[in-house]
Scaffold this motif. Structure first.
Motif, short mmCIF file in Angstrom:
data_model
loop_
_atom_site.label_atom_id
_atom_site.label_comp_id
_atom_site.label_asym_id
_atom_site.label_seq_id
_atom_site.Cartn_x
_atom_site.Cartn_y
_atom_site.Cartn_z
N THR A 16 -8.43 1.69 -1.39
CA THR A 16 -7.88 2.75 -0.52
C THR A 16 -6.58 2.27 0.13
N GLY A 17 -6.52 0.97 0.48
CA GLY A 17 -5.28 0.42 1.07
C GLY A 17 -4.11 0.57 0.12
N ILE A 18 -4.34 0.20 -1.16
CA ILE A 18 -3.26 0.31 -2.16
C ILE A 18 -2.88 1.78 -2.37
N VAL A 45 -0.29 -9.65 5.29
CA VAL A 45 -1.29 -10.54 5.90
C VAL A 45 -2.69 -9.95 5.76
N LYS A 46 -2.81 -8.63 5.97
CA LYS A 46 -4.11 -7.96 5.82
C LYS A 46 -4.66 -8.16 4.40
N THR A 47 -3.74 -8.05 3.41
CA THR A 47 -4.16 -8.20 2.02
C THR A 47 -4.63 -9.63 1.76
N LEU A 67 -3.18 4.16 -0.21
CA LEU A 67 -2.44 4.64 0.98
C LEU A 67 -0.95 4.33 0.84
N LEU A 68 -0.67 3.18 0.19
CA LEU A 68 0.74 2.83 -0.02
C LEU A 68 1.35 3.69 -1.13
N LEU A 69 0.60 3.83 -2.23
CA LEU A 69 1.14 4.58 -3.38
C LEU A 69 1.38 6.04 -3.02
N LEU A 114 -8.11 9.33 2.39
CA LEU A 114 -8.01 7.91 2.05
C LEU A 114 -8.12 7.04 3.29
N LYS A 115 -7.41 7.49 4.35
CA LYS A 115 -7.42 6.72 5.60
C LYS A 115 -8.84 6.68 6.18
N PHE A 116 -9.52 7.80 6.09
CA PHE A 116 -10.91 7.86 6.56
C PHE A 116 -11.77 6.85 5.79
N LEU A 117 -11.64 6.86 4.44
CA LEU A 117 -12.43 5.95 3.61
C LEU A 117 -12.09 4.49 3.91
N HIS A 118 -10.78 4.25 4.13
CA HIS A 118 -10.29 2.91 4.45
C HIS A 118 -10.97 2.41 5.73
N VAL A 119 -10.94 3.24 6.77
CA VAL A 119 -11.49 2.84 8.07
C VAL A 119 -13.02 2.69 7.99
N LEU A 123 -4.73 -6.18 13.18
CA LEU A 123 -3.47 -6.00 12.45
C LEU A 123 -3.40 -4.61 11.83
N GLY A 124 -4.56 -4.13 11.33
CA GLY A 124 -4.61 -2.82 10.67
C GLY A 124 -4.11 -1.70 11.57
N LEU A 125 -4.36 -1.85 12.87
CA LEU A 125 -3.93 -0.80 13.81
C LEU A 125 -2.43 -0.81 14.06
N SER A 176 -14.85 1.96 5.44
CA SER A 176 -15.26 0.80 4.63
C SER A 176 -15.13 -0.50 5.41
N PHE A 177 -14.07 -0.63 6.21
CA PHE A 177 -14.01 -1.91 6.93
C PHE A 177 -14.96 -1.93 8.11
N VAL A 178 -15.35 -0.75 8.61
CA VAL A 178 -16.42 -0.74 9.63
C VAL A 178 -17.69 -1.32 8.99
N PHE A 217 -5.24 14.54 1.28
CA PHE A 217 -5.67 13.40 0.46
C PHE A 217 -5.40 12.08 1.20
N TYR A 218 -4.22 12.01 1.83
CA TYR A 218 -3.85 10.80 2.59
C TYR A 218 -4.85 10.57 3.73
N ASP A 219 -5.17 11.66 4.44
CA ASP A 219 -6.12 11.55 5.56
C ASP A 219 -7.50 11.12 5.07
C1 HEM Z 1 -9.75 -6.54 5.77
C2 HEM Z 1 -8.87 -5.72 5.32
C3 HEM Z 1 -8.31 -4.52 6.04
C4 HEM Z 1 -8.62 -3.97 7.25
C5 HEM Z 1 -9.70 -4.43 8.23
C6 HEM Z 1 -7.76 -2.85 7.45
C7 HEM Z 1 -7.75 -2.06 8.59
C8 HEM Z 1 -6.93 -1.01 8.81
C9 HEM Z 1 -6.88 -0.20 10.01
C10 HEM Z 1 -7.74 -0.42 11.25
C11 HEM Z 1 -5.94 0.73 9.83
C12 HEM Z 1 -5.49 1.74 10.89
C13 HEM Z 1 -5.76 3.17 10.61
C14 HEM Z 1 -5.09 3.99 11.66
O1 HEM Z 1 -4.21 3.51 12.40
O2 HEM Z 1 -5.43 5.15 11.78
C15 HEM Z 1 -5.36 0.52 8.54
C16 HEM Z 1 -4.32 1.27 8.03
C17 HEM Z 1 -3.67 0.99 6.86
N1 HEM Z 1 -4.03 0.03 5.92
FE1 HEM Z 1 -5.50 -1.31 6.11
N2 HEM Z 1 -6.93 -2.72 6.36
C18 HEM Z 1 -7.24 -3.73 5.48
C19 HEM Z 1 -6.67 -3.96 4.26
C20 HEM Z 1 -5.60 -3.24 3.74
C21 HEM Z 1 -4.96 -3.50 2.50
C22 HEM Z 1 -5.39 -4.58 1.53
C23 HEM Z 1 -3.95 -2.59 2.36
C24 HEM Z 1 -2.95 -2.40 1.26
C25 HEM Z 1 -2.80 -3.17 0.24
C26 HEM Z 1 -3.96 -1.76 3.53
C27 HEM Z 1 -3.10 -0.72 3.78
C28 HEM Z 1 -3.11 0.08 4.90
C29 HEM Z 1 -2.13 1.12 5.18
C30 HEM Z 1 -0.97 1.51 4.30
C31 HEM Z 1 -2.48 1.69 6.41
C32 HEM Z 1 -1.72 2.74 7.19
C33 HEM Z 1 -2.33 4.09 7.18
C34 HEM Z 1 -1.58 4.97 8.17
O3 HEM Z 1 -1.55 4.69 9.37
O4 HEM Z 1 -1.03 5.96 7.71
N3 HEM Z 1 -4.98 -2.17 4.35
N4 HEM Z 1 -5.97 -0.53 7.92
#
Ligand code: HEM
Length: 195
Positions: A68-70, A90-92, A72-74, A8-13, A158-160, A15-17, A4-6
Motif C-alpha cells: 500500500t505504501g508503494i 527511512v520508513k522503507t 500510495l506513491l504510484l 489505500l491510506k486506510f489499508l496502510h494505517v 515518521l509515517g505521520l 496494517s501497521f496498527v 482509491f487513494y483514501d
Molecule cells: C513500518 C512501516 C510503515 C509505517 C509504520 C508507516 C506509517 C505511516 C503513517 C502513520 C502514515 C500517515 C497517514 C496519515 O498521515 O494520514 C503513512 C503515510 C504514508 N506512507 Fe507509510 N508507513 C510505513 C511504510 C511505508 C512504506 C514502505 C512506504 C512506501 C514505500 C510508505 C509510504 C507512505 C506514503 C506515501 C504516505 C503518505 C500518505 C498521505 O499522507 O497521503 N509507508 N505511513
C-alpha cells in the motif's frame, strides 16, 4: 482516484496498527511468567502457538504496509519520492529491517524452541534441563520483540510526517519515549496501558 487513494491510506494505517504484534506478544510472555511455574505443558504450548502463528499474521501485515505504501506513491506523487523524501526512505528501510528480524525469529529461533518442546507431551515428565535450554532462545526473542516494537513506533512517528514535518525536537523526544515505552513493555505488564 481520490477515493482509491483514501482507501489505500486506510489499508496502510490499518496494517501497521496490526503490525503491533510484538506489543501483544510481550504482554503474553509477561503474563505467562506471572504463573510462577517454570514449565507447564499447556501454558507453554499455548504461548508458543500464539507467538508462532502471530508471525504469519505479521508477515501479511508487513507486506500490506509495503504494497500500500508503494501504491500510495504510484497513485500519488510518483515512485521517485521513495528516494527524494528521506522519511519515506527511512520508513522503507525500517520495514525491511522489521521483516528481516521477524524472519530471523520465525525461521531460526522458533524452530529451536519447537524442537525442544517436541520432546515433551502432556503426559511425559519434563526433562530436567528443558527450562535451562529454552531460556537463552526465549530471552533473545523477547529482546528482539522489544526492538521491533521500538522500530514500529518509530516508523509510525515518521509515517505521520511524510509530507508535513513535526518540529525536529518533538520527533527526537517522541522516538526517545518510544524507546522508554518499549523497554517498559519488556519489563512490566503495563497494567494501565502506558505504564
Ligand atoms: C513500518 C512501516 C510503515 C509505517 C509504520 C508507516 C506509517 C505511516 C503513517 C502513520 C502514515 C500517515 C497517514 C496519515 O498521515 O494520514 C503513512 C503515510 C504514508 N506512507 Fe507509510 N508507513 C510505513 C511504510 C511505508 C512504506 C514502505 C512506504 C512506501 C514505500 C510508505 C509510504 C507512505 C506514503 C506515501 C504516505 C503518505 C500518505 C498521505 O499522507 O497521503 N509507508 N505511513
Amino acid at each position: 482516484m481520490d477515493v482509491f487513494y483514501d482507501l489505500l491510506k486506510f489499508l496502510h494505517v490499518m496494517s501497521f496498527v496490526f503490525m503491533t504484534v510484538p506489543l501483544f506478544n510481550l504482554i503474553v510472555v509477561n503474563e505467562r511468567s506471572l504463573l510462577g511455574v517454570s514449565f507447564n505443558y499447556y501454558a507453554d504450548r499455548y504461548m508458543e502457538n500464539i507467538i508462532k502463528h502471530g508471525a504469519y499474521r505479521c508477515f501479511v501485515f508487513q507486506l500490506t504496509v509495503l504494497v500500500t505504501g508503494i501504491l500510495l506513491l504510484l497513485v500519488g506523487p510518483g515512485i521517485k519520492v521513495l528516494w527524494i523524501n528521506w522519511i519515506v526512505l527511512v520508513k522503507t528501510v525500517l520495514l525491511f529491517i522489521l521483516m528481516g528480524l521477524l524472519s530471523y525469529v520465525h525461521f531460526k529461533l522458533q524452530p529451536k524452541i519447537e524442537l525442544l518442546l517436541s520432546n515433551v507431551s502432556p503426559d511425559s515428565s519434563v526433562p530436567d534441563n528443558l527450562v535451562t535450554q529454552l531460556k537463552p532462545y526465549r530471552i533473545r526473542r523477547k529482546w528482539l520483540a522489544t526492538f521491533c516494537l521500538f522500530l514500529v513506533i518509530t516508523s509510525i512517528i515518521l509515517g505521520l510526517q511524510v509530507y508535513v514535518r513535526y518540529n525536529l525536537l518533538l520527533t527526537i523526544v517522541l522516538v526517545a519515549l518510544a524507546g522508554v515505552f518499549s523497554l517498559n513493555v519488556n519489563k512490566t505488564l503495563i497494567r494501565f496501558g502506558w505504564v
